[in-house]
Scaffold this motif. Structure first.
Motif, PDB file in Angstrom:
ATOM      1  N   MET A 131      -4.437  -2.829   4.703  1.00 37.29           N
ATOM      2  CA  MET A 131      -4.041  -1.460   5.025  1.00 37.29           C
ATOM      3  C   MET A 131      -4.973  -0.471   4.346  1.00 37.29           C
ATOM      4  N   ALA A 132      -5.479   0.453   5.122  1.00 34.44           N
ATOM      5  CA  ALA A 132      -6.433   1.435   4.603  1.00 34.44           C
ATOM      6  C   ALA A 132      -5.804   2.344   3.549  1.00 34.44           C
ATOM      7  N   HIS A 133      -4.508   2.609   3.659  1.00 33.40           N
ATOM      8  CA  HIS A 133      -3.888   3.550   2.724  1.00 33.40           C
ATOM      9  C   HIS A 133      -3.735   2.990   1.319  1.00 33.40           C
ATOM     10  N   GLN A 134      -3.963   1.694   1.119  1.00 33.12           N
ATOM     11  CA  GLN A 134      -3.836   1.116  -0.215  1.00 33.12           C
ATOM     12  C   GLN A 134      -4.849   1.714  -1.199  1.00 33.12           C
ATOM     13  N   GLN A 135      -5.997   2.156  -0.686  1.00 30.05           N
ATOM     14  CA  GLN A 135      -6.977   2.799  -1.558  1.00 30.05           C
ATOM     15  C   GLN A 135      -6.462   4.128  -2.108  1.00 30.05           C
ATOM     16  N   TYR A 136      -5.439   4.655  -1.490  1.00 31.58           N
ATOM     17  CA  TYR A 136      -4.858   5.932  -1.902  1.00 31.58           C
ATOM     18  C   TYR A 136      -3.536   5.767  -2.646  1.00 31.58           C
ATOM     19  N   GLN A 137      -3.237   4.572  -3.129  1.00 34.16           N
ATOM     20  CA  GLN A 137      -1.921   4.313  -3.710  1.00 34.16           C
ATOM     21  C   GLN A 137      -1.575   5.272  -4.849  1.00 34.16           C
ATOM     22  N   GLU A 138      -2.532   5.536  -5.735  1.00 33.59           N
ATOM     23  CA  GLU A 138      -2.258   6.465  -6.834  1.00 33.59           C
ATOM     24  C   GLU A 138      -1.933   7.858  -6.294  1.00 33.59           C
ATOM     25  N   ALA A 139      -2.711   8.308  -5.314  1.00 33.28           N
ATOM     26  CA  ALA A 139      -2.454   9.620  -4.715  1.00 33.28           C
ATOM     27  C   ALA A 139      -1.089   9.647  -4.033  1.00 33.28           C
ATOM     28  N   LEU A 140      -0.727   8.573  -3.365  1.00 37.22           N
ATOM     29  CA  LEU A 140       0.583   8.509  -2.705  1.00 37.22           C
ATOM     30  C   LEU A 140       1.703   8.665  -3.729  1.00 37.22           C
ATOM     31  N   ASN A 141       1.570   8.009  -4.872  1.00 34.59           N
ATOM     32  CA  ASN A 141       2.585   8.131  -5.924  1.00 34.59           C
ATOM     33  C   ASN A 141       2.674   9.557  -6.444  1.00 34.59           C
ATOM     34  N   VAL A 142       1.526  10.180  -6.686  1.00 36.83           N
ATOM     35  CA  VAL A 142       1.490  11.550  -7.210  1.00 36.83           C
ATOM     36  C   VAL A 142       2.044  12.535  -6.177  1.00 36.83           C
ATOM     37  N   LEU A 143       1.683  12.337  -4.917  1.00 33.09           N
ATOM     38  CA  LEU A 143       2.204  13.196  -3.850  1.00 33.09           C
ATOM     39  C   LEU A 143       3.728  13.127  -3.790  1.00 33.09           C
ATOM     40  N   HIS A 144       4.256  11.911  -3.873  1.00 36.02           N
ATOM     41  CA  HIS A 144       5.703  11.739  -3.797  1.00 36.02           C
ATOM     42  C   HIS A 144       6.401  12.388  -4.994  1.00 36.02           C
ATOM     43  N   GLU A 145       5.836  12.213  -6.171  1.00 32.78           N
ATOM     44  CA  GLU A 145       6.398  12.836  -7.371  1.00 32.78           C
ATOM     45  C   GLU A 145       6.375  14.358  -7.264  1.00 32.78           C
ATOM     46  N   CYS A 146       5.283  14.891  -6.734  1.00 36.84           N
ATOM     47  CA  CYS A 146       5.181  16.343  -6.581  1.00 36.84           C
ATOM     48  C   CYS A 146       6.208  16.855  -5.583  1.00 36.84           C
ATOM     49  N   MET A 147       6.351  16.143  -4.467  1.00 38.73           N
ATOM     50  CA  MET A 147       7.338  16.541  -3.466  1.00 38.73           C
ATOM     51  C   MET A 147       8.736  16.559  -4.082  1.00 38.73           C
ATOM     52  N   GLU A 148       9.075  15.527  -4.844  1.00 37.44           N
ATOM     53  CA  GLU A 148      10.395  15.478  -5.477  1.00 37.44           C
ATOM     54  C   GLU A 148      10.567  16.603  -6.499  1.00 37.44           C
ATOM     55  N   SER A 149       9.530  16.874  -7.271  1.00 33.08           N
ATOM     56  CA  SER A 149       9.592  17.933  -8.273  1.00 33.08           C
ATOM     57  C   SER A 149       9.767  19.302  -7.614  1.00 33.08           C
ATOM     58  N   GLU A 192       1.342  12.585   2.581  1.00 32.13           N
ATOM     59  CA  GLU A 192       1.772  11.209   2.287  1.00 32.13           C
ATOM     60  C   GLU A 192       1.917  10.422   3.595  1.00 32.13           C
ATOM     61  N   ALA A 193       2.555  11.014   4.581  1.00 32.77           N
ATOM     62  CA  ALA A 193       2.719  10.356   5.876  1.00 32.77           C
ATOM     63  C   ALA A 193       1.373  10.156   6.572  1.00 32.77           C
ATOM     64  N   ALA A 194       0.512  11.153   6.499  1.00 30.44           N
ATOM     65  CA  ALA A 194      -0.809  11.068   7.136  1.00 30.44           C
ATOM     66  C   ALA A 194      -1.632   9.934   6.545  1.00 30.44           C
ATOM     67  N   ILE A 195      -1.561   9.777   5.237  1.00 28.23           N
ATOM     68  CA  ILE A 195      -2.304   8.704   4.579  1.00 28.23           C
ATOM     69  C   ILE A 195      -1.786   7.346   5.045  1.00 28.23           C
ATOM     70  N   THR A 196      -0.472   7.201   5.096  1.00 32.09           N
ATOM     71  CA  THR A 196       0.091   5.896   5.452  1.00 32.09           C
ATOM     72  C   THR A 196      -0.151   5.524   6.908  1.00 32.09           C
ATOM     73  N   ARG A 197      -0.409   6.497   7.752  1.00 31.21           N
ATOM     74  CA  ARG A 197      -0.719   6.173   9.154  1.00 31.21           C
ATOM     75  C   ARG A 197      -2.219   6.205   9.432  1.00 31.21           C
ATOM     76  N   ASN A 198      -3.016   6.327   8.349  1.00 28.89           N
ATOM     77  CA  ASN A 198      -4.476   6.308   8.455  1.00 28.89           C
ATOM     78  C   ASN A 198      -5.008   7.428   9.356  1.00 28.89           C
ATOM     79  N   SER A 199      -4.478   8.619   9.146  1.00 29.87           N
ATOM     80  CA  SER A 199      -4.898   9.783   9.918  1.00 29.87           C
ATOM     81  C   SER A 199      -6.374  10.096   9.674  1.00 29.87           C
ATOM     82  N   PRO A 200      -7.084  10.527  10.713  1.00 27.47           N
ATOM     83  CA  PRO A 200      -8.481  10.922  10.512  1.00 27.47           C
ATOM     84  C   PRO A 200      -8.608  12.278   9.801  1.00 27.47           C
ATOM     85  N   TYR A 201      -7.497  12.935   9.531  1.00 30.54           N
ATOM     86  CA  TYR A 201      -7.509  14.267   8.928  1.00 30.54           C
ATOM     87  C   TYR A 201      -7.114  14.261   7.453  1.00 30.54           C
TER      88      TYR A 201
END
Length: 108
Positions: free
Chosen positions: A1-19, A54-63
């Motif tokens: 999965m391409a989004h695995q390279q962004y795992q740290e960013a995904l975690n930070v994004l989720h934490e920010c959204m919750e905060s 976060e959703a865009a990363i997990t679906r491998n968006s070109p944007y």
């Protein structure tokens, strides 16, 4: 999965959204809600863009790069506004937003 390279960013994004969601909800309970209007609006904007990126990363968006750039800007603005308020939820949100903006700049 391409989004695995962004795992740290995904975690930070989720934490920010919750905060931001917590700050938004807490601001609505403050005695002077009118004073918190800008903070509330930016909390919503920030939570929404973090969730969207976060959703865009997990679906491998070109944007991803473009969205990350916008997300960093919104996180910076939210952090700046939240930092103006002494409430714990605002200070915690500002910290999460700063961390998220930095993570977004690494992928933009």
């Amino acid at each position: 999965m391409a989004h695995q390279q962004y795992q740290e960013a995904l975690n930070v994004l989720h934490e920010c959204m919750e905060s931001c969601n917590h700050c938004f909800d807490s601001c609505l309970k403050e005695d002077d809600v009118q004073m918190m209007t800008k903070c509330i609006r930016l909390d919503r904007e920030c939570a929404d863009i973090c969730g969207y990126l976060e959703a865009a990363i997990t679906r491998n968006s070109p944007y991803v790069s473009e969205l990350a750039s916008v997300c960093a800007k919104i996180c910076d603005d939210c952090a700046e506004e939240c930092a103006k308020h002494d409430h714990d939820h605002c200070q915690e949100c500002a910290k999460a937003c700063r961390e998220c903006a930095e993570a977004c700049r690494k992928i933009s």
